[in-house]
Design a protein around this motif. Sequence first.
Motif, mmCIF file in Angstrom:
data_model
loop_
_atom_site.group_PDB
_atom_site.id
_atom_site.type_symbol
_atom_site.label_atom_id
_atom_site.label_comp_id
_atom_site.label_asym_id
_atom_site.label_seq_id
_atom_site.Cartn_x
_atom_site.Cartn_y
_atom_site.Cartn_z
ATOM 1 N N GLN A 1 50.084 10.712 22.414
ATOM 2 C CA GLN A 1 49.106 11.124 21.392
ATOM 3 C C GLN A 1 49.757 12.028 20.344
ATOM 4 O OE1 GLN A 1 45.872 12.788 23.664
ATOM 5 N NE2 GLN A 1 44.841 10.818 23.868
ATOM 6 N N ARG A 2 50.757 12.786 20.744
ATOM 7 C CA ARG A 2 51.493 13.626 19.790
ATOM 8 C C ARG A 2 52.643 12.858 19.139
ATOM 9 N NH1 ARG A 2 51.165 16.656 24.310
ATOM 10 N NH2 ARG A 2 53.370 16.408 24.738
ATOM 11 N N LEU A 3 53.365 12.086 19.938
ATOM 12 C CA LEU A 3 54.603 11.461 19.476
ATOM 13 C C LEU A 3 54.388 10.229 18.600
ATOM 14 C CD1 LEU A 3 57.678 11.225 19.510
ATOM 15 C CD2 LEU A 3 57.487 10.018 21.699
ATOM 16 N N ILE A 4 53.493 9.350 18.977
ATOM 17 C CA ILE A 4 53.343 8.071 18.276
ATOM 18 C C ILE A 4 52.959 8.248 16.806
ATOM 19 C CG2 ILE A 4 51.992 5.930 18.178
ATOM 20 C CD1 ILE A 4 54.172 5.879 20.346
ATOM 21 N N GLN B 1 50.368 6.868 32.653
ATOM 22 C CA GLN B 1 49.755 7.985 33.371
ATOM 23 C C GLN B 1 49.162 8.928 32.327
ATOM 24 O OE1 GLN B 1 52.693 9.799 35.862
ATOM 25 N NE2 GLN B 1 53.259 7.864 36.824
ATOM 26 N N GLU B 2 48.294 9.826 32.778
ATOM 27 C CA GLU B 2 47.596 10.730 31.857
ATOM 28 C C GLU B 2 48.568 11.593 31.051
ATOM 29 O OE1 GLU B 2 44.469 11.561 29.776
ATOM 30 O OE2 GLU B 2 44.379 10.189 31.472
ATOM 31 N N VAL B 3 49.592 12.123 31.702
ATOM 32 C CA VAL B 3 50.562 12.966 31.000
ATOM 33 C C VAL B 3 51.334 12.152 29.951
ATOM 34 C CG1 VAL B 3 52.451 12.698 32.668
ATOM 35 C CG2 VAL B 3 52.276 14.787 31.321
ATOM 36 N N GLU B 4 51.590 10.884 30.244
ATOM 37 C CA GLU B 4 52.272 10.016 29.279
ATOM 38 C C GLU B 4 51.372 9.745 28.074
ATOM 39 O OE1 GLU B 4 54.936 7.631 32.629
ATOM 40 O OE2 GLU B 4 53.060 6.743 31.922
ATOM 41 N N LYS B 5 50.085 9.526 28.335
ATOM 42 C CA LYS B 5 49.139 9.316 27.235
ATOM 43 C C LYS B 5 49.086 10.532 26.328
ATOM 44 C CE LYS B 5 46.022 6.238 29.739
ATOM 45 N NZ LYS B 5 44.683 6.108 30.345
ATOM 46 N N ARG C 1 48.353 0.262 24.798
ATOM 47 C CA ARG C 1 47.610 1.524 24.825
ATOM 48 C C ARG C 1 46.204 1.406 25.406
ATOM 49 N NH1 ARG C 1 46.924 2.568 18.527
ATOM 50 N NH2 ARG C 1 45.674 0.740 18.092
ATOM 51 N N ASP C 2 45.566 0.250 25.285
ATOM 52 C CA ASP C 2 44.216 0.094 25.825
ATOM 53 C C ASP C 2 44.206 -0.407 27.270
ATOM 54 O OD1 ASP C 2 43.094 0.986 23.449
ATOM 55 O OD2 ASP C 2 43.104 -1.026 22.581
ATOM 56 N N ASP C 3 45.377 -0.716 27.816
ATOM 57 C CA ASP C 3 45.491 -1.151 29.217
ATOM 58 C C ASP C 3 45.344 0.078 30.108
ATOM 59 O OD1 ASP C 3 46.196 -2.055 31.723
ATOM 60 O OD2 ASP C 3 48.048 -3.034 31.073
ATOM 61 N N PRO C 4 44.303 0.124 30.956
ATOM 62 C CA PRO C 4 44.039 1.334 31.742
ATOM 63 C C PRO C 4 45.169 1.726 32.708
ATOM 64 C CG PRO C 4 42.456 -0.419 32.268
ATOM 65 C CD PRO C 4 43.349 -0.934 31.200
ATOM 66 N N GLY C 5 45.955 0.796 33.161
ATOM 67 C CA GLY C 5 47.003 1.136 34.113
ATOM 68 C C GLY C 5 48.391 1.270 33.522
ATOM 69 N N ALA D 1 56.532 1.262 31.606
ATOM 70 C CA ALA D 1 56.318 0.952 30.190
ATOM 71 C C ALA D 1 56.612 2.179 29.337
ATOM 72 C CB ALA D 1 54.887 0.470 29.975
ATOM 73 N N TYR D 2 56.213 3.326 29.828
ATOM 74 C CA TYR D 2 56.460 4.589 29.122
ATOM 75 C C TYR D 2 57.965 4.792 28.913
ATOM 76 C CZ TYR D 2 56.865 9.674 28.519
ATOM 77 O OH TYR D 2 57.181 10.927 28.065
ATOM 78 N N GLU D 3 58.743 4.632 29.980
ATOM 79 C CA GLU D 3 60.200 4.829 29.889
ATOM 80 C C GLU D 3 60.835 3.814 28.948
ATOM 81 O OE1 GLU D 3 61.173 6.616 34.314
ATOM 82 O OE2 GLU D 3 60.829 4.460 34.107
ATOM 83 N N LYS D 4 60.376 2.569 29.001
ATOM 84 C CA LYS D 4 60.926 1.539 28.116
ATOM 85 C C LYS D 4 60.647 1.876 26.649
ATOM 86 C CE LYS D 4 60.735 -2.194 31.466
ATOM 87 N NZ LYS D 4 60.085 -3.432 31.892
#
Length: 161
Positions: free
Chosen positions: A89-92, A81-85, A74-78, A48-51
């Motif tokens: 947090q900076r990019l969005i 990954q932590e680094v993506e979150k 964003r609220d889906d726990p899976g 999802a991150y890459e997409k």
Amino acid sequence: MITPAQRQRRVIGHVGSGKMKLTNKQIRQIIKEELDKVLNEEEKEKTAYEKIIVLMSKDTENLGVALSLYDALRDDPGAFQEVEKEHFQRLIPYAFAVHEYKSLLDEMSSIERELGTRALRDPTWKALKSKRASAQMDYREKGRNVNVTDKTMIYNATGIV
């Protein structure tokens, strides 16, 4: 001398014990189909991150889609990954602010095309101009937390520096 029609009918390869006649056009079609399969498999394997990152880098419309997709996940726990979150947090916030600014510019341009010089006196245009100034300050402020690579990606999608 071989004519193009004869060249098309040449035997290109052998399959099993029998001969299989393939034209250059058929070979190109097979290669295209196989390439499409590989590309689709790669697309399915993206996280999802890459997409979201790919969508963000395309254009303003896809940036909006990417922001909506992020909101949905964003609220889906899976989902991330932590680094993506941390990256999001900076990019969005920056991407959202730039998208908002670009939308205001587009709306103002539309009014200007419709009304010409009278747009400067239009109350809607004046309200948008005020919002635009605020949005510009907002995206510049949020841009302080974003790396150059991400800023370049958003610039390529929106044309906003």
